[in-house]
Structures are given as structure tokens and as C-alpha cells.
Design a protein around this motif. Structure first.
Motif, PDB file in Angstrom:
ATOM      1  N   GLN A   4      11.686 -27.889   4.814  1.00 11.69           N
ATOM      2  CA  GLN A   4      12.472 -28.771   5.681  1.00 11.69           C
ATOM      3  C   GLN A   4      13.968 -28.548   5.465  1.00 11.69           C
ATOM      4  O   GLN A   4      14.758 -28.510   6.418  1.00 11.69           O
ATOM      5  N   MET A   5      14.384 -28.384   4.227  1.00 13.54           N
ATOM      6  CA  MET A   5      15.797 -28.165   3.915  1.00 13.54           C
ATOM      7  C   MET A   5      16.306 -26.854   4.486  1.00 13.54           C
ATOM      8  O   MET A   5      17.436 -26.778   4.972  1.00 13.54           O
ATOM      9  N   LEU A   6      15.474 -25.803   4.439  1.00 12.61           N
ATOM     10  CA  LEU A   6      15.870 -24.528   5.054  1.00 12.61           C
ATOM     11  C   LEU A   6      16.019 -24.691   6.564  1.00 12.61           C
ATOM     12  O   LEU A   6      16.986 -24.212   7.158  1.00 12.61           O
ATOM     13  N   ARG A   7      15.047 -25.388   7.179  1.00 16.47           N
ATOM     14  CA  ARG A   7      15.097 -25.606   8.636  1.00 16.47           C
ATOM     15  C   ARG A   7      16.334 -26.393   9.036  1.00 16.47           C
ATOM     16  O   ARG A   7      16.931 -26.135  10.075  1.00 16.47           O
ATOM     17  N   ASP A   8      16.712 -27.374   8.203  1.00 18.20           N
ATOM     18  CA  ASP A   8      17.819 -28.270   8.542  1.00 18.20           C
ATOM     19  C   ASP A   8      19.170 -27.814   8.012  1.00 18.20           C
ATOM     20  O   ASP A   8      20.143 -28.587   8.021  1.00 18.20           O
ATOM     21  N   ASN A   9      19.245 -26.571   7.514  1.00 15.22           N
ATOM     22  CA  ASN A   9      20.494 -26.006   6.985  1.00 15.22           C
ATOM     23  C   ASN A   9      21.052 -26.796   5.792  1.00 15.22           C
ATOM     24  O   ASN A   9      22.261 -26.813   5.564  1.00 15.22           O
ATOM     25  N   GLU A  10      20.161 -27.430   5.028  1.00 15.82           N
ATOM     26  CA  GLU A  10      20.597 -28.175   3.846  1.00 15.82           C
ATOM     27  C   GLU A  10      20.661 -27.288   2.608  1.00 15.82           C
ATOM     28  O   GLU A  10      21.199 -27.699   1.580  1.00 15.82           O
ATOM     29  N   THR A  11      20.082 -26.104   2.685  1.00 12.00           N
ATOM     30  CA  THR A  11      20.167 -25.139   1.588  1.00 12.00           C
ATOM     31  C   THR A  11      20.236 -23.746   2.188  1.00 12.00           C
ATOM     32  O   THR A  11      19.857 -23.530   3.348  1.00 12.00           O
ATOM     33  N   ASP A  12      20.739 -22.797   1.393  1.00 12.95           N
ATOM     34  CA  ASP A  12      20.818 -21.401   1.835  1.00 12.95           C
ATOM     35  C   ASP A  12      19.639 -20.593   1.305  1.00 12.95           C
ATOM     36  O   ASP A  12      19.156 -19.677   1.975  1.00 12.95           O
ATOM     37  N   ILE A  13      19.178 -20.930   0.094  1.00 13.07           N
ATOM     38  CA  ILE A  13      18.107 -20.194  -0.585  1.00 13.07           C
ATOM     39  C   ILE A  13      17.092 -21.199  -1.116  1.00 13.07           C
ATOM     40  O   ILE A  13      17.460 -22.296  -1.548  1.00 13.07           O
ATOM     41  N   ALA A  14      15.826 -20.807  -1.116  1.00 16.68           N
ATOM     42  CA  ALA A  14      14.794 -21.614  -1.765  1.00 16.68           C
ATOM     43  C   ALA A  14      13.897 -20.705  -2.603  1.00 16.68           C
ATOM     44  O   ALA A  14      13.499 -19.631  -2.145  1.00 16.68           O
ATOM     45  N   VAL A  15      13.606 -21.125  -3.831  1.00 15.84           N
ATOM     46  CA  VAL A  15      12.610 -20.469  -4.673  1.00 15.84           C
ATOM     47  C   VAL A  15      11.337 -21.278  -4.444  1.00 15.84           C
ATOM     48  O   VAL A  15      11.220 -22.409  -4.902  1.00 15.84           O
ATOM     49  N   ILE A  16      10.378 -20.690  -3.740  1.00 12.13           N
ATOM     50  CA  ILE A  16       9.393 -21.499  -3.028  1.00 12.13           C
ATOM     51  C   ILE A  16       8.008 -20.871  -3.089  1.00 12.13           C
ATOM     52  O   ILE A  16       7.879 -19.640  -3.260  1.00 12.13           O
ATOM     53  N   LEU A  17       6.966 -21.694  -2.954  1.00  8.01           N
ATOM     54  CA  LEU A  17       5.600 -21.177  -3.004  1.00  8.01           C
ATOM     55  C   LEU A  17       5.316 -20.246  -1.829  1.00  8.01           C
ATOM     56  O   LEU A  17       5.654 -20.547  -0.689  1.00  8.01           O
ATOM     57  N   THR A  18       4.656 -19.138  -2.130  1.00  8.78           N
ATOM     58  CA  THR A  18       4.409 -18.083  -1.144  1.00  8.78           C
ATOM     59  C   THR A  18       3.645 -18.588   0.064  1.00  8.78           C
ATOM     60  O   THR A  18       4.048 -18.354   1.218  1.00  8.78           O
ATOM     61  N   GLU A  19       2.523 -19.286  -0.183  1.00  9.17           N
ATOM     62  CA  GLU A  19       1.691 -19.728   0.932  1.00  9.17           C
ATOM     63  C   GLU A  19       2.408 -20.762   1.795  1.00  9.17           C
ATOM     64  O   GLU A  19       2.270 -20.777   3.030  1.00  9.17           O
ATOM     65  N   GLY A  20       3.227 -21.617   1.163  1.00  8.52           N
ATOM     66  CA  GLY A  20       3.919 -22.666   1.902  1.00  8.52           C
ATOM     67  C   GLY A  20       4.989 -22.128   2.832  1.00  8.52           C
ATOM     68  O   GLY A  20       5.093 -22.555   3.989  1.00  8.52           O
ATOM     69  N   ILE A  21       5.789 -21.170   2.348  1.00  2.00           N
ATOM     70  CA  ILE A  21       6.863 -20.644   3.193  1.00  2.00           C
ATOM     71  C   ILE A  21       6.293 -19.747   4.293  1.00  2.00           C
ATOM     72  O   ILE A  21       6.781 -19.765   5.425  1.00  2.00           O
ATOM     73  N   ILE A  22       5.237 -18.976   4.005  1.00  3.96           N
ATOM     74  CA  ILE A  22       4.630 -18.154   5.056  1.00  3.96           C
ATOM     75  C   ILE A  22       4.057 -19.052   6.147  1.00  3.96           C
ATOM     76  O   ILE A  22       4.230 -18.790   7.341  1.00  3.96           O
ATOM     77  N   LYS A  23       3.399 -20.132   5.747  1.00  2.36           N
ATOM     78  CA  LYS A  23       2.866 -21.076   6.735  1.00  2.36           C
ATOM     79  C   LYS A  23       3.996 -21.618   7.605  1.00  2.36           C
ATOM     80  O   LYS A  23       3.900 -21.672   8.835  1.00  2.36           O
ATOM     81  N   ASP A  24       5.092 -22.029   6.987  1.00  5.25           N
ATOM     82  CA  ASP A  24       6.198 -22.626   7.733  1.00  5.25           C
ATOM     83  C   ASP A  24       6.860 -21.612   8.672  1.00  5.25           C
ATOM     84  O   ASP A  24       7.221 -21.944   9.803  1.00  5.25           O
ATOM     85  N   LEU A  25       6.990 -20.366   8.209  1.00  3.49           N
ATOM     86  CA  LEU A  25       7.678 -19.354   9.013  1.00  3.49           C
ATOM     87  C   LEU A  25       6.839 -18.843  10.178  1.00  3.49           C
ATOM     88  O   LEU A  25       7.378 -18.259  11.113  1.00  3.49           O
ATOM     89  N   THR A  26       5.526 -19.067  10.140  1.00  2.00           N
ATOM     90  CA  THR A  26       4.718 -18.700  11.317  1.00  2.00           C
ATOM     91  C   THR A  26       4.982 -19.677  12.464  1.00  2.00           C
ATOM     92  O   THR A  26       4.740 -19.351  13.623  1.00  2.00           O
ATOM     93  N   GLU A  27       5.489 -20.862  12.138  1.00  2.00           N
ATOM     94  CA  GLU A  27       5.785 -21.871  13.157  1.00  2.00           C
ATOM     95  C   GLU A  27       7.234 -21.814  13.615  1.00  2.00           C
ATOM     96  O   GLU A  27       7.549 -22.180  14.745  1.00  2.00           O
TER      97      GLU A  27
END
Length: 288
Positions: free
Chosen positions: A47-70
């Protein structure tokens, strides 16, 4: 000085970042790296990446791939931890549940939809041959929320990183009835696309600095004691965790990406696949 905002979970995996920041290594390179701990985890960081609240996230692989498909708001620029995440499957300390099989058709506490605790609950159900259509979830936001939720009987079990929750198992707050390793590298580094386009050299420099530290991290004198003290863990637990954990200095390869994407597609977590090159970007740095 270039200001860069970065987020990650407040867990032992991310100590290399804090060491580099505290040692002034990013500052020496002209980068003011501003770290924020996100106890809510991957769903909140997406959510923070989508809303421009952060520039970088160290993040779970499955979670970010799921989000980026949308919504292709960011790109994966590197694997951070290539070993699996060992998810502990926890129930309340006073619960009558004693095995994973007791939890079929029970309520799973999750930090939020799209989080690792949500996605891995579905993966765990499939591994145990449960009907994933029968899963139900209770959103608890973070670890503290899960403790309260389970103790009140609003949900039945909670999946979270095994060693982070180990002190809660030791003191009887939780009972761990099983484990579920993620079937892929656990953490990647994702960068918001707008920021990446304008700051490729900055990101490449950040990766070089962190990669230098993670390459030698396990060999730092008394690093096990430092971790145990800082994260309130028993020394023997941290030593076991260190043996199991492998950091990476390489990017996510297409084969691994497809394994993750095919699995979450099979489980109806996503409705369509997105091409590897739209989500994973290769930066020209010494480390790739």
C-alpha cells in the motif's frame, strides 16, 4: 544528499540495513536512507509503494508479485534473502488445538489481505489438502493484534515468521503446532517505478552497499550475540536461524518468478499472469 525512503519489517533479517545506516555507509555515498519499520508487514508495504509513501520496500516475494499483477506500481530489483521463510503455525497458548490437522476449516488470523500471513495460509491449506474455498480470515493488523485476537477466540491460528514469534512460544502466549516453509526465496527489494526511472544510479549504489554487507554478514564477529540482544532472542535460536538463512546479491530469475506466479495463480490468489520483464528490472551494478 539524496533522500530515499525505505520500509521493512522489524525483524532480524533486516539488521544489515540498520548496520549500514548506523555506520554511515549510505551517508558517505551521498544518500540519506530513511528507514521505517512496518510491523503490519507486506500488505501495508504494498500500500505504501502504491501511495508513494516509500521509495523502496524489503518485502515478501509472494506478496509483492501478487500486488504487482494487479498494479505495476513498482519493480523487483533484487532478491534480498534467498532462503525460504519458515512460517510458524501458531494457536493461543491455552488452545485445545495441538496439530495442524486440527485447524482445517478454522479461522486464520492475517495482518491484512494480500499479506504474507494471508497468502501463506492459502499455500498451507493446499499443502494439507484442505479445500481452500473453505478458508476464512480475521484481519488483525500485526503481531500484537494476533495475540489479542487468538486469546479472545475470534480466530484460531496465526502464521508468522518462526523465530520472531519464538519468545511468545517460550512464554506460553502462543503454542506452535507446525511449520510451513515458503517454497521460494522469501524477501526481495522492490522500488517504486517513478523513483526508479529517475534514480537508477542511486538504487544501484544502495544495492552495492547493502550487498557488500550481506556477503560478509555471517562472518562479523559476535553477530549472533548482537542479533540475540537486539531482537530479544535466545542465542541458540539466533544461531539456528543464521544457519538456515542465506542473503542474496542477485536478481530474481525468471524460473523462480514463474514458480511463484504459477502457484498463486493456481490458488486463485491472482486472476492473470504478468510478464517477467514488466515486474523484474535488472540494474547495472557490480553485484548483478
Amino acid at each position: 544528499m539524496k533522500e530515499v525512503k525505505i520500509v521493512g519489517v522489524p525483524e532480524h533479517f533486516n539488521l544489515p540495513w540498520h548496520m549500514c545506516i548506523e555506520n554511515g555507509e549510505f551517508n558517505e555515498a551521498g544518500i540519506d536512507l530513511l528507514w521505517t519499520d512496518i510491523p503490519e508487514g507486506t500488505g501495508r508495504m504494498c500500500q505504501m509503494l502504491r501511495d508513494n509513501e516509500t521509495d523502496i520496500a524489503v518485502i515478501l516475494t509472494e506478496g509483492i508479485i501478487k500486488d504487482l499483477t494487479e498494479n505495476q506500481h513498482s519493480s523487483i530489483v533484487q532478491i534480498f534473502v534467498k532462503s525460504p521463510l519458515i512460517w510458524g503455525i501458531h494457536v493461543d497458548g491455552k488452545s485445545e488445538y495441538n496439530s495442524v490437522s486440527d485447524l482445517e476449516n478454522k479461522v486464520s488470523a492475517i495482518s491484512r489481505k494480500g499479506s504474507g500471513s494471508h497468502l501463506m495460509s492459502i499455500v498451507n491449506a493446499e499443502i494439507n489438502n484442505w479445500n481452500t474455498n473453505n478458508l476464512s480470515f480475521e484481519i488483525v493488523n500485526n503481531l500484537d493484534g494476533a495475540i489479542a485476537n487468538l486469546s479472545e477466540g475470534k480466530s484460531d491460528y496465526f502464521m508468522w515468521e518462526k523465530y520472531t514469534t519464538k519468545p511468545l512460544v517460550d512464554n506460553g502466549t502462543f503454542k506452535r503446532v507446525g511449520e510451513c516453509p515458503s517454497p521460494w526465496p522469501c524477501f526481495v527489494i522492490a522500488v517504486r517505478n517513478e523513483f526508479l526511472i529517475e534514480n537508477k544510479s542511486v538504487i544501484a549504489l544502495i544495492l552495492e552497499i547493502i550487498n557488500t554487507t550481506t556477503e560478509e554478514f555471517k562472518h562479523i564477529p559476535s553477530i549472533d550475540r548482537t542479533l540475540a540482544t537486539r531482537y530479544h532472542q535466545k542465542l541458540e535460536d539466533i544461531q539456528q536461524w543464521l544457519q538456515q538463512t542465506q542473503w542474496s546479491q542477485k536478481n530474481l530469475d525468471e524460473k523462480t518468478y514463474e514458480i511463484v506466479q504459477n502457484k498463486i495463480l493456481d490458488l486463485n490468489i491472482i486472476s492473470e499472469k504478468i510478464n517477467f520483464n514488466e515486474i523484474v528490472k535488472i540494474l547495472k551494478s557490480k553485484s548483478n
